[in-house]
Design a protein around this motif. Sequence first.
Motif, PDB file in Angstrom:
ATOM      1  N   GLU A 100      -5.042   5.984 -13.107  1.00 16.49           N
ATOM      2  CA  GLU A 100      -5.817   5.116 -14.004  1.00 16.49           C
ATOM      3  C   GLU A 100      -5.010   4.754 -15.246  1.00 16.49           C
ATOM      4  N   GLN A 101      -4.238   5.696 -15.755  1.00 15.00           N
ATOM      5  CA  GLN A 101      -3.400   5.424 -16.922  1.00 15.00           C
ATOM      6  C   GLN A 101      -2.362   4.352 -16.613  1.00 15.00           C
ATOM      7  N   ARG A 102      -1.812   4.369 -15.397  1.00 17.29           N
ATOM      8  CA  ARG A 102      -0.823   3.369 -14.984  1.00 17.29           C
ATOM      9  C   ARG A 102      -1.470   2.067 -14.502  1.00 17.29           C
ATOM     10  N   GLY A 103      -2.795   2.017 -14.432  1.00 13.81           N
ATOM     11  CA  GLY A 103      -3.469   0.819 -13.965  1.00 13.81           C
ATOM     12  C   GLY A 103      -3.313   0.579 -12.480  1.00 13.81           C
ATOM     13  N   LEU A 104      -3.204   1.647 -11.687  1.00 18.14           N
ATOM     14  CA  LEU A 104      -2.998   1.523 -10.250  1.00 18.14           C
ATOM     15  C   LEU A 104      -4.316   1.728  -9.508  1.00 18.14           C
ATOM     16  N   PRO A 105      -4.718   0.810  -8.632  1.00 22.03           N
ATOM     17  CA  PRO A 105      -5.908   1.030  -7.801  1.00 22.03           C
ATOM     18  C   PRO A 105      -5.661   2.173  -6.818  1.00 22.03           C
ATOM     19  N   TYR A 106      -6.704   2.911  -6.464  1.00 17.89           N
ATOM     20  CA  TYR A 106      -6.540   4.035  -5.547  1.00 17.89           C
ATOM     21  C   TYR A 106      -7.783   4.209  -4.682  1.00 17.89           C
ATOM     22  N   ILE A 107      -7.558   4.797  -3.509  1.00 18.77           N
ATOM     23  CA  ILE A 107      -8.623   5.263  -2.627  1.00 18.77           C
ATOM     24  C   ILE A 107      -8.215   6.654  -2.165  1.00 18.77           C
ATOM     25  N   VAL A 108      -8.981   7.653  -2.548  1.00 19.85           N
ATOM     26  CA  VAL A 108      -8.667   9.045  -2.219  1.00 19.85           C
ATOM     27  C   VAL A 108      -9.883   9.674  -1.563  1.00 19.85           C
ATOM     28  N   VAL A 109      -9.676  10.378  -0.468  1.00 19.65           N
ATOM     29  CA  VAL A 109     -10.773  11.085   0.190  1.00 19.65           C
ATOM     30  C   VAL A 109     -11.251  12.202  -0.731  1.00 19.65           C
ATOM     31  N   ALA A 110     -12.550  12.282  -0.939  1.00 18.04           N
ATOM     32  CA  ALA A 110     -13.122  13.303  -1.811  1.00 18.04           C
ATOM     33  C   ALA A 110     -13.291  14.617  -1.047  1.00 18.04           C
ATOM     34  N   ARG A 111     -12.923  15.707  -1.693  1.00 16.40           N
ATOM     35  CA  ARG A 111     -13.160  17.030  -1.114  1.00 16.40           C
ATOM     36  C   ARG A 111     -14.639  17.357  -1.277  1.00 16.40           C
ATOM     37  N   SER A 119       0.867  -1.186   0.000  1.00 16.03           N
ATOM     38  CA  SER A 119       0.000   0.000   0.000  1.00 16.03           C
ATOM     39  C   SER A 119       0.895   1.224   0.000  1.00 16.03           C
ATOM     40  N   LEU A 120       0.709   2.095  -0.992  1.00 13.55           N
ATOM     41  CA  LEU A 120       1.505   3.320  -1.100  1.00 13.55           C
ATOM     42  C   LEU A 120       0.679   4.480  -0.578  1.00 13.55           C
ATOM     43  N   ASP A 121       1.137   5.102   0.512  1.00 13.46           N
ATOM     44  CA  ASP A 121       0.418   6.208   1.145  1.00 13.46           C
ATOM     45  C   ASP A 121       1.122   7.522   0.834  1.00 13.46           C
ATOM     46  N   LEU A 122       0.357   8.503   0.355  1.00 11.24           N
ATOM     47  CA  LEU A 122       0.870   9.843   0.059  1.00 11.24           C
ATOM     48  C   LEU A 122       0.439  10.807   1.147  1.00 11.24           C
ATOM     49  N   ASP A 123       1.352  11.683   1.528  1.00 15.65           N
ATOM     50  CA  ASP A 123       0.992  12.722   2.498  1.00 15.65           C
ATOM     51  C   ASP A 123       2.024  13.829   2.447  1.00 15.65           C
ATOM     52  N   TRP A 176     -13.665   1.583   3.011  1.00 19.66           N
ATOM     53  CA  TRP A 176     -13.538   2.420   4.207  1.00 19.66           C
ATOM     54  C   TRP A 176     -12.488   1.854   5.170  1.00 19.66           C
ATOM     55  N   ARG A 177     -12.556   0.552   5.432  1.00 25.49           N
ATOM     56  CA  ARG A 177     -11.617  -0.065   6.375  1.00 25.49           C
ATOM     57  C   ARG A 177     -10.196  -0.064   5.830  1.00 25.49           C
ATOM     58  N   ASP A 178     -10.072  -0.243   4.511  1.00 28.62           N
ATOM     59  CA  ASP A 178      -8.744  -0.201   3.903  1.00 28.62           C
ATOM     60  C   ASP A 178      -8.136   1.192   4.069  1.00 28.62           C
ATOM     61  N   TYR A 179      -8.915   2.228   3.800  1.00 29.28           N
ATOM     62  CA  TYR A 179      -8.371   3.581   3.926  1.00 29.28           C
ATOM     63  C   TYR A 179      -8.018   3.910   5.376  1.00 29.28           C
ATOM     64  N   ASN A 180      -8.789   3.402   6.329  1.00 32.55           N
ATOM     65  CA  ASN A 180      -8.513   3.716   7.728  1.00 32.55           C
ATOM     66  C   ASN A 180      -7.126   3.260   8.161  1.00 32.55           C
ATOM     67  N   ARG A 181      -6.584   2.239   7.511  1.00 29.38           N
ATOM     68  CA  ARG A 181      -5.234   1.782   7.860  1.00 29.38           C
ATOM     69  C   ARG A 181      -4.166   2.774   7.409  1.00 29.38           C
ATOM     70  N   ARG A 182      -4.551   3.738   6.580  1.00 31.93           N
ATOM     71  CA  ARG A 182      -3.605   4.774   6.172  1.00 31.93           C
ATOM     72  C   ARG A 182      -3.225   5.688   7.336  1.00 31.93           C
ATOM     73  N   SER A 183      -3.994   5.691   8.418  1.00 28.09           N
ATOM     74  CA  SER A 183      -3.714   6.580   9.548  1.00 28.09           C
ATOM     75  C   SER A 183      -2.326   6.346  10.137  1.00 28.09           C
ATOM     76  N   LEU A 203       2.320  -2.788  -6.354  1.00 29.46           N
ATOM     77  CA  LEU A 203       1.515  -1.906  -5.513  1.00 29.46           C
ATOM     78  C   LEU A 203       0.075  -2.416  -5.492  1.00 29.46           C
ATOM     79  N   ARG A 204      -0.442  -2.599  -4.291  1.00 29.95           N
ATOM     80  CA  ARG A 204      -1.822  -3.071  -4.135  1.00 29.95           C
ATOM     81  C   ARG A 204      -2.809  -1.930  -4.274  1.00 29.95           C
ATOM     82  N   VAL A 205      -2.483  -0.754  -3.699  1.00 35.86           N
ATOM     83  CA  VAL A 205      -3.390   0.386  -3.724  1.00 35.86           C
ATOM     84  C   VAL A 205      -2.591   1.639  -3.396  1.00 35.86           C
ATOM     85  N   VAL A 206      -3.039   2.770  -3.915  1.00 35.62           N
ATOM     86  CA  VAL A 206      -2.500   4.089  -3.567  1.00 35.62           C
ATOM     87  C   VAL A 206      -3.563   4.815  -2.753  1.00 35.62           C
ATOM     88  N   ARG A 207      -3.180   5.315  -1.554  1.00 38.03           N
ATOM     89  CA  ARG A 207      -4.144   5.974  -0.671  1.00 38.03           C
ATOM     90  C   ARG A 207      -3.673   7.399  -0.383  1.00 38.03           C
TER      91      ARG A 207
END
Length: 360
Positions: free
Chosen positions: A147-158, A51-55, A239-246, A128-132
Amino acid sequence: LHALLGISRFPIDDTVRNLFKRFGQGQCQRFFTGLWNWQFERLPECPLGYSLDLDSTVFERYGHQQGALRGPNPRKHGRPSHHPLMAVLAEAHFLLHGWLRSGNCGTSRGVVEFLKEALALLPEKHALRVVRADAGFFDQQLLGFLEQRGLPYIVVARLTLWLKREAARVTAWRALDEHYAVGEFSLQLFGWDRPRRFVVIREQLRAERPSLGRKLLEVPGYTFRLFVTNLMLTPEEIWRDYNRRSDMENRIAELKHDLAADDFCLQEFFATEAAFRSILLLFNLLGEFQRAAGLATYRQPATLRTQVFLCGALLGRAGHHLVLHLSSSWGGLQRRIPLLENVLAYGTSTSPKLPPQPAT
């Protein structure tokens, strides 16, 4: 340390500082390329993918250094700062990449180019399993690139006006328990090239605990959280997957409080970035140390310092051999013997002063 490492003298602080002062952008990149590649050779494989986490975070500055500009600063408004961007492989506690940016940068500024560099660093054997990412990275350019790279993602929507309206119109709620319910919808926002899937988490307001998310005037009594994703999992799994980004917040806290990443600041911008990336390298070396030492659980850098590295010792001689006398109260010397044997197993690749003789 001079005797054990077989070196005549250490460079003083001013020597290192002057070295960093001479770094330009190109020199800084070349200096770290070999070191980063060395780390990836020892990165353990993750069968399910990482899981790749950006911050991003804020390094407050006190002075007039290059790049120290006014920008978003939640603690001290108006204070000049730098605004670094980081990518972490969550399962390995490994910092994949880091950029130092000027303080007036937005959260997602340059994130596509940043990700291109980060993905180029990652060896092909590591998937990479997912980008969060949080709401600061809710951007069409980033989503399109993933999407162009074929990478799954979960991003919080503004929660813009259009998204608030759409979330208020959801009627097909599925209750998870008495307080939580999930729903979803598809929407193409203005400027987007395609519609995307949005997952909605609805939480009932309670007096005994604060509720996460945002309130909508159209739906009183609840708070809402929205995620945009291209995964086909159920809303609660998203939701549970993204929560592990904490856990990403813990990595930033360790960099700041344990390794003082925000305390090293020079006048030149790229000299400061060289110091910053040196600390990222140190963080990864501590992680590799834990894997090589066989520690059962992850230890924070400050914990490693007090439990592993901080040991009273005397350098003596036995005949013609150097002998290092270690304190027996060092958290139990007996537990460290396998670690010392692992170090000595490298043999002459470390120093001729440390021959591979575990018995000695």
